[in-house]
Design an enzyme around this catalytic site. Structure first.
Site, short mmCIF file in Angstrom:
data_model
loop_
_atom_site.label_atom_id
_atom_site.label_comp_id
_atom_site.label_asym_id
_atom_site.label_seq_id
_atom_site.Cartn_x
_atom_site.Cartn_y
_atom_site.Cartn_z
N HIS A 189 47.40 40.87 36.40
CA HIS A 189 48.16 40.03 35.45
C HIS A 189 49.62 39.94 35.86
O HIS A 189 50.22 38.85 35.84
CB HIS A 189 48.09 40.62 34.03
CG HIS A 189 46.74 40.65 33.42
ND1 HIS A 189 46.19 41.80 32.91
CD2 HIS A 189 45.82 39.67 33.23
CE1 HIS A 189 44.98 41.53 32.42
NE2 HIS A 189 44.74 40.24 32.60
N LYS A 213 36.60 38.92 19.10
CA LYS A 213 36.58 39.81 20.25
C LYS A 213 36.92 41.23 19.81
O LYS A 213 37.78 41.42 18.95
CB LYS A 213 37.60 39.29 21.28
CG LYS A 213 37.39 39.78 22.67
CD LYS A 213 38.27 38.99 23.63
CE LYS A 213 38.18 39.58 25.02
NZ LYS A 213 39.05 38.91 25.97
N ARG A 253 39.80 34.86 39.41
CA ARG A 253 39.42 35.91 40.36
C ARG A 253 38.25 35.47 41.22
O ARG A 253 38.16 35.82 42.39
CB ARG A 253 39.02 37.19 39.62
CG ARG A 253 40.17 37.85 38.91
CD ARG A 253 39.66 38.93 38.01
NE ARG A 253 38.81 38.29 36.98
CZ ARG A 253 38.36 38.88 35.91
NH1 ARG A 253 38.61 40.14 35.69
NH2 ARG A 253 37.62 38.22 35.03
N SER A 311 40.18 44.06 33.28
CA SER A 311 40.54 45.04 32.25
C SER A 311 39.32 45.85 31.83
O SER A 311 39.41 47.06 31.60
CB SER A 311 41.16 44.34 31.04
OG SER A 311 42.39 43.74 31.40
#
Length: 162
Positions: free
Chosen positions: A19, A43, A92, A130
């Protein structure tokens, strides 16, 4: 706020060096970068919104022209309210692209003036997430290659106190 500002939203649960790399590369291209810690009620987060904001602010404190804020709700409403017309998204892998393309199309339909910039993750960070970091940390694994000392300490406090 203005045409030369951009926003980089994310849950940052926790913030990683990946990040931070996207932030550093983005700020070279814009006057101000709003790093928006989002809170999605659907979430489940390890860290509270306040904890995530604290970690993001700490990790980005030495980067000029970065503003850390939070928002819950529709991202385009935040962008319109702030008059931010540029959105940064990090990618990514190809799997990220499919999801991000769907989101980009939806956001563009809701906010036609929005320009969306996809930045490929630096190869040093293209494989980290993460979620992966949280899993490694939960087994007391070494995550120092991927997160700051501050975040590493917060992970240990949260995951190993049980």
């Amino acid at each position: 706020m203005g045409i030369r500002d951009a926003a980089y939203p994310g849950s940052f649960d926790p913030i990683t060096f990946g990040h931070v790399n996207i932030v550093k590369r983005s700020i070279e291209r814009f006057d101000n970068l709003y790093v928006v810690v989002v809170n999605n009620p659907n979430k489940k987060y390890l860290f509270s919104l306040q904890e995530r904001i604290e970690m993001v602010k700490k990790d980005l404190e030495d980067i000029p022209n970065v503003i850390v804020e939070s928002f819950d709700g529709l991202l385009v409403n935040y962008l319109k309210e702030k008059k931010i017309y540029n959105l940064i998204r990090g990618l990514r892998a190809v799997s990220d692209y499919e999801y991000e393309l769907q989101m980009a199309n939806a956001n563009h339909m809701l906010f036609p003036q929005l320009e969306i910039f996809f930045l490929m993750a630096d190869t040093d960070f293209s494989y980290i997430s993460s979620s992966m970091i949280k899993e490694i940390a939960s087994y007391n694994g070494d995550v120092s290659k991927w997160v700051s000392k501050f975040v590493e300490l917060k992970l240990k406090e949260k995951l190993l106190k049980k």
